[in-house]
Enzyme design. Sequence first.
Site, PDB file in Angstrom:
ATOM      1  N   ASN A  61      -3.763   8.689   4.688  1.00 45.20           N
ATOM      2  CA  ASN A  61      -2.585   8.081   5.315  1.00 45.20           C
ATOM      3  C   ASN A  61      -2.545   8.203   6.827  1.00 45.20           C
ATOM      4  OD1 ASN A  61      -1.434   7.232   2.895  1.00 45.20           O
ATOM      5  ND2 ASN A  61      -0.363   9.166   2.574  1.00 45.20           N
ATOM      6  N   GLY A 121       4.449  10.632  -8.740  1.00 41.54           N
ATOM      7  CA  GLY A 121       5.144   9.476  -9.290  1.00 41.54           C
ATOM      8  C   GLY A 121       5.852   8.683  -8.203  1.00 41.54           C
ATOM      9  N   HIS A 167      -6.399  -5.885  -2.410  1.00 38.80           N
ATOM     10  CA  HIS A 167      -7.230  -5.998  -1.212  1.00 38.80           C
ATOM     11  C   HIS A 167      -7.542  -7.468  -0.905  1.00 38.80           C
ATOM     12  CE1 HIS A 167      -8.734  -1.521  -1.387  1.00 38.80           C
ATOM     13  NE2 HIS A 167      -7.446  -1.630  -1.145  1.00 38.80           N
ATOM     14  N   THR A 168      -6.744  -8.355  -1.395  1.00 36.69           N
ATOM     15  CA  THR A 168      -6.794  -9.763  -1.018  1.00 36.69           C
ATOM     16  C   THR A 168      -6.105 -10.018   0.311  1.00 36.69           C
ATOM     17  OG1 THR A 168      -6.165 -12.012  -1.678  1.00 36.69           O
ATOM     18  CG2 THR A 168      -4.662 -10.291  -2.294  1.00 36.69           C
ATOM     19  N   PRO A 216      -7.355   7.946  -4.361  1.00 34.92           N
ATOM     20  CA  PRO A 216      -8.686   7.340  -4.467  1.00 34.92           C
ATOM     21  C   PRO A 216      -9.265   7.057  -3.072  1.00 34.92           C
ATOM     22  CG  PRO A 216      -7.166   6.258  -5.973  1.00 34.92           C
ATOM     23  CD  PRO A 216      -6.349   7.216  -5.151  1.00 34.92           C
ATOM     24  N   ARG A 255       0.833  -1.205   0.000  1.00 34.82           N
ATOM     25  CA  ARG A 255       0.000   0.000   0.000  1.00 34.82           C
ATOM     26  C   ARG A 255       0.871   1.260   0.000  1.00 34.82           C
ATOM     27  NH1 ARG A 255      -3.650   2.739   4.277  1.00 34.82           N
ATOM     28  NH2 ARG A 255      -5.239   3.756   2.992  1.00 34.82           N
ATOM     29  N   HIS A 276       0.599   4.344  -2.628  1.00 34.30           N
ATOM     30  CA  HIS A 276       0.427   5.739  -2.220  1.00 34.30           C
ATOM     31  C   HIS A 276       1.628   6.589  -2.615  1.00 34.30           C
ATOM     32  CE1 HIS A 276      -3.047   5.289   0.902  1.00 34.30           C
ATOM     33  NE2 HIS A 276      -3.289   4.658  -0.227  1.00 34.30           N
TER      34      HIS A 276
HETATM   35  C1  HEM Z   1      -8.963   1.523  -6.184  1.00 35.55           C
HETATM   36  C2  HEM Z   1      -8.832   2.450  -5.284  1.00 35.55           C
HETATM   37  C3  HEM Z   1      -8.459   2.145  -3.844  1.00 35.55           C
HETATM   38  C4  HEM Z   1      -9.108   2.573  -2.744  1.00 35.55           C
HETATM   39  C5  HEM Z   1     -10.330   3.470  -2.706  1.00 35.55           C
HETATM   40  C6  HEM Z   1      -8.426   2.014  -1.603  1.00 35.55           C
HETATM   41  C7  HEM Z   1      -8.784   2.237  -0.289  1.00 35.55           C
HETATM   42  C8  HEM Z   1      -8.233   1.594   0.794  1.00 35.55           C
HETATM   43  C9  HEM Z   1      -8.653   1.779   2.148  1.00 35.55           C
HETATM   44  C10 HEM Z   1      -9.725   2.761   2.610  1.00 35.55           C
HETATM   45  C11 HEM Z   1      -7.936   0.924   2.927  1.00 35.55           C
HETATM   46  C12 HEM Z   1      -8.056   0.751   4.428  1.00 35.55           C
HETATM   47  C13 HEM Z   1      -7.127   1.712   5.135  1.00 35.55           C
HETATM   48  C14 HEM Z   1      -7.377   1.753   6.631  1.00 35.55           C
HETATM   49  O1  HEM Z   1      -8.495   1.494   7.057  1.00 35.55           O
HETATM   50  O2  HEM Z   1      -6.418   2.065   7.370  1.00 35.55           O
HETATM   51  C15 HEM Z   1      -7.052   0.215   2.070  1.00 35.55           C
HETATM   52  C16 HEM Z   1      -6.165  -0.742   2.490  1.00 35.55           C
HETATM   53  C17 HEM Z   1      -5.285  -1.376   1.646  1.00 35.55           C
HETATM   54  N1  HEM Z   1      -5.073  -1.084   0.323  1.00 35.55           N
HETATM   55 FE1  HEM Z   1      -6.246   0.021  -0.864  1.00 35.55          FE
HETATM   56  N2  HEM Z   1      -7.393   1.249  -2.038  1.00 35.55           N
HETATM   57  C18 HEM Z   1      -7.352   1.305  -3.400  1.00 35.55           C
HETATM   58  C19 HEM Z   1      -6.414   0.722  -4.215  1.00 35.55           C
HETATM   59  C20 HEM Z   1      -5.340  -0.001  -3.759  1.00 35.55           C
HETATM   60  C21 HEM Z   1      -4.207  -0.399  -4.571  1.00 35.55           C
HETATM   61  C22 HEM Z   1      -4.006  -0.003  -6.034  1.00 35.55           C
HETATM   62  C23 HEM Z   1      -3.384  -1.132  -3.769  1.00 35.55           C
HETATM   63  C24 HEM Z   1      -2.080  -1.777  -4.096  1.00 35.55           C
HETATM   64  C25 HEM Z   1      -1.736  -2.187  -5.291  1.00 35.55           C
HETATM   65  C26 HEM Z   1      -4.019  -1.199  -2.468  1.00 35.55           C
HETATM   66  C27 HEM Z   1      -3.539  -1.916  -1.399  1.00 35.55           C
HETATM   67  C28 HEM Z   1      -4.107  -1.914  -0.140  1.00 35.55           C
HETATM   68  C29 HEM Z   1      -3.711  -2.825   0.909  1.00 35.55           C
HETATM   69  C30 HEM Z   1      -2.735  -3.970   0.773  1.00 35.55           C
HETATM   70  C31 HEM Z   1      -4.434  -2.461   2.051  1.00 35.55           C
HETATM   71  C32 HEM Z   1      -4.309  -3.064   3.463  1.00 35.55           C
HETATM   72  C33 HEM Z   1      -3.194  -2.315   4.178  1.00 35.55           C
HETATM   73  C34 HEM Z   1      -2.892  -2.795   5.582  1.00 35.55           C
HETATM   74  O3  HEM Z   1      -3.458  -3.766   6.059  1.00 35.55           O
HETATM   75  O4  HEM Z   1      -2.046  -2.127   6.222  1.00 35.55           O
HETATM   76  N3  HEM Z   1      -5.171  -0.482  -2.495  1.00 35.55           N
HETATM   77  N4  HEM Z   1      -7.237   0.647   0.762  1.00 35.55           N
END
Ligand code: HEM
Length: 331
Positions: A95, A76, A193-194, A163, A66, A70
């Site tokens: 963040n 970039g 998000h797997t 996003p 993540r 970000h």
């Molecule tokens: C499509 C738009 C996306 C949105 C709206 C989004 C939003 C979010 C949100 C809201 C969380 C939870 C954060 C929290 O509650 O602290 C999250 C977690 C996460 N996101 Fe996304 N995300 C997006 C795309 C991505 C992409 C492109 C990646 C990586 C290639 C990614 C990887 C992750 C991962 C791995 C987590 C879990 C992080 C952790 O457990 O520390 N996300 N995301």
Amino acid sequence: MKTQNKAMGGQVLLTIFTLCMLYSGARAQLSPGIYDKTCPYLGQIVRKQVSMALKAEIRMAASLIRLHFHDCFVNGCDGSVLLDGTDSEKLAIPNVNSARGFEVVDTIKAAVENACPGVVSCADILTLAARESVYLTGGPMWRVALGRKDGLVANQSSANNLPSPFEPLDSIIAKFQAVGLNITDVVALSGAHTFGQAKCDVFSNRLFNFTGQGSPDATLETVLMSDLRTVCPVGGNGNVTAPLDRNSTDVFDNNYFKNLLQGKGLLSSDQILFSSDLAVNTTKRLVEAYSQSQSLFFRDFTCSMIRMGGIMNPVNGSSGEVRKNCRVINN
Ligand code: HEM
Ligand SMILES: *[C@@H]1O[C@H](CO)[C@@H](O)[C@H](O)[C@H]1NC(C)=O
Ligand SMILES: *[C@@H]1O[C@H](CO)[C@@H](O)[C@H](O)[C@H]1NC(C)=O
Ligand SMILES: *[C@@H]1O[C@H](CO)[C@@H](O)[C@H](O)[C@H]1NC(C)=O
Ligand SMILES: *[C@@H]1O[C@H](CO)[C@@H](O)[C@H](O)[C@H]1NC(C)=O
Ligand SMILES: *[C@@H]1O[C@H](CO)[C@@H](O)[C@H](O)[C@H]1NC(C)=O
Ligand SMILES: *[C@@H]1O[C@H](CO)[C@@H](O)[C@H](O)[C@H]1NC(C)=O
Ligand SMILES: *[C@@H]1O[C@H](CO)[C@@H](O)[C@H](O)[C@H]1NC(C)=O
């Protein structure tokens, strides 16, 4: 089965790399072998450090990828997300109290500096750490292009524009397109998000009839909804987390997409890839395809990661420095 997949993946690695980079002239300065002479054990050093971090806390795999996302979406892939200071992206809404893993990045950087001082950028370290995080949790391996430079400025307002889990699909797609990524990238990269966790704060609006916020989200499967109401009660602690993929919380696989077909996406931004009106003509078919074929998902995810890793600073291009300390620019 698993080993077979990996072996097959290995044979097509180079081809994938070439295809993904095909139309991106601006990314030509990046190359997989750029540190072969100057830091020959780089790959092994990062693998070992990430592996140790995952032994301490498996969720760190999710947190590290993540950070790379970000980083790349703001200025970039230039390590801007790692900078401390007044305009720090760490303080931006997506963040703050959410992005994590900065200490692990410091540890990896220290190990790399120890072996090859002043050679490898923090942006490249994030790129490598993201790849190792995927591989070490069951996902694909791929060759990464390296040679990024670290930027000299952070941009908090741009990080505020990352996003959001609350926005509609058309605006999420637009934010990807703004950095040169397309609809395939939206779906494949959302597959990250797997693994990992999300706070009640970012999905509890889907669970209850809050004043002015409408009804519970009809696309959320009812058993999951009732479980989540227990985890995230009205007036509860918004910092409590739930897994993004309940079926295989810490494993990199395609269960995320299978979940979406069953209404079990945790975030609104997850479920709309399958359930929104706009999805019908944009993302839904890909969600179905990835739910049916993990190898197709792994192939497209790999390609999209390489493309995301190639996003360059629109103003300063590939100029910049190799930071000594990822948190501050060099003197
Ligand atoms: C499509 C738009 C996306 C949105 C709206 C989004 C939003 C979010 C949100 C809201 C969380 C939870 C954060 C929290 O509650 O602290 C999250 C977690 C996460 N996101 Fe996304 N995300 C997006 C795309 C991505 C992409 C492109 C990646 C990586 C290639 C990614 C990887 C992750 C991962 C791995 C987590 C879990 C992080 C952790 O457990 O520390 N996300 N995301
Ligand atoms: C930050 O990014 C925004 C666009 O998102 C841009 O308008 C602004 O000039 C940038 N600020 C700095 C200090 O680069
Ligand atoms: C996105 O770009 C990739 C790489 O160029 C391409 O293979 C894919 O078909 C594109 N997807 C869409 C929906 O245009
Ligand atoms: C939410 O509000 C709708 C419409 O007012 C109602 O039909 C539904 O039962 C309510 N759901 C809950 C969980 O209170
Ligand atoms: C959530 O965590 C942050 C950071 O640790 C803290 O400042 C905040 O007070 C916490 N919120 C609740 C409701 O505990
Ligand atoms: C996830 O687990 C639940 C409960 O065990 C099951 O009903 C569901 O079919 C599983 N989904 C996937 C995608 O494996
Ligand atoms: C999807 O595409 C079809 C055929 O082009 C069109 O009739 C329909 O309005 C589109 N639906 C949405 C939600 O854009
Ligand atoms: C580009 O680099 C200059 C210094 O060389 C810096 O002042 C400026 O803020 C940078 N802009 C971006 C968007 O990184």
